[in-house]
Motif scaffolding. Structure first.
Motif: not given
Length: 158
Positions: A11-17, A112-120
């Motif tokens: 994923f790119t940040p845009e694709e993740a979003n 390889e890394v992880y884009l990371c998102w948290k609920s909220g």
């Protein structure tokens, strides 16, 4: 989607979003169900400590209630696993079901890394390495802003 195809999804940040609205709904269900399961397991544990509650016979006043509660927990645990599999099908990994932390595989400087998102959170704006976790995550745009200020140019974010 098979396991090999999932590993290849980057994923790119845009694709993740772009995927975030669906992921938010699934993660909200996961966090809610996970907390509910945790609370019910705690109650069952407390009930089992009561005198006569550990007996698994028809004479126990708790026997039927315990059996039903354990069956309900088993069914809801299967539902929780189904939600987690939905995330896997979307190519993301659940890091923490209590906090609702999700990782999106990504590349940063060829690694390889992880884009990371948290609920909220409104958007995917953090990342961390594969061997780090939520507590080690860094703001995606922070270093690019520093780079822009130093060099007067706009580098790729990830």
């Amino acid at each position: 989607m098979n396991a090999e195809a999932q590993r290849k999804l980057i994923f790119t940040p845009e694709e993740a979003n772009l995927r975030l609205p669906l992921i938010q709904v699934i993660v909200r269900d996961i966090v809610e169900l996970y907390q509910n399961l945790h609370d019910r397991r705690e109650r069952i544990s407390e009930i089992k400590r009561l005198p006569g509650a550990s007996a698994r016979d028809e004479d126990s006043v708790y026997s039927e209630e315990l059996l039903q509660a354990e069956l309900d927990i088993e069914n809801d645990t299967e539902q929780l696993e189904a939600y987690i599999n939905e995330l896997r099908e979307l190519g993301v990994e659940l890091e923490d079901p209590a906090l609702g932390v999700v990782n999106f595989p990504a590349l940063r400087n060829g690694k390889e890394v992880y884009l990371c998102w948290k609920s909220g959170e409104e958007d995917v704006t953090f990342w961390h390495t594969l061997d780090e976790g939520f507590s080690d995550r860094q703001l995606l745009f922070e270093e690019s802003l520093n780079h822009e200020l130093e060099n007067g140019e706009e580098p790729p974010l990830i």
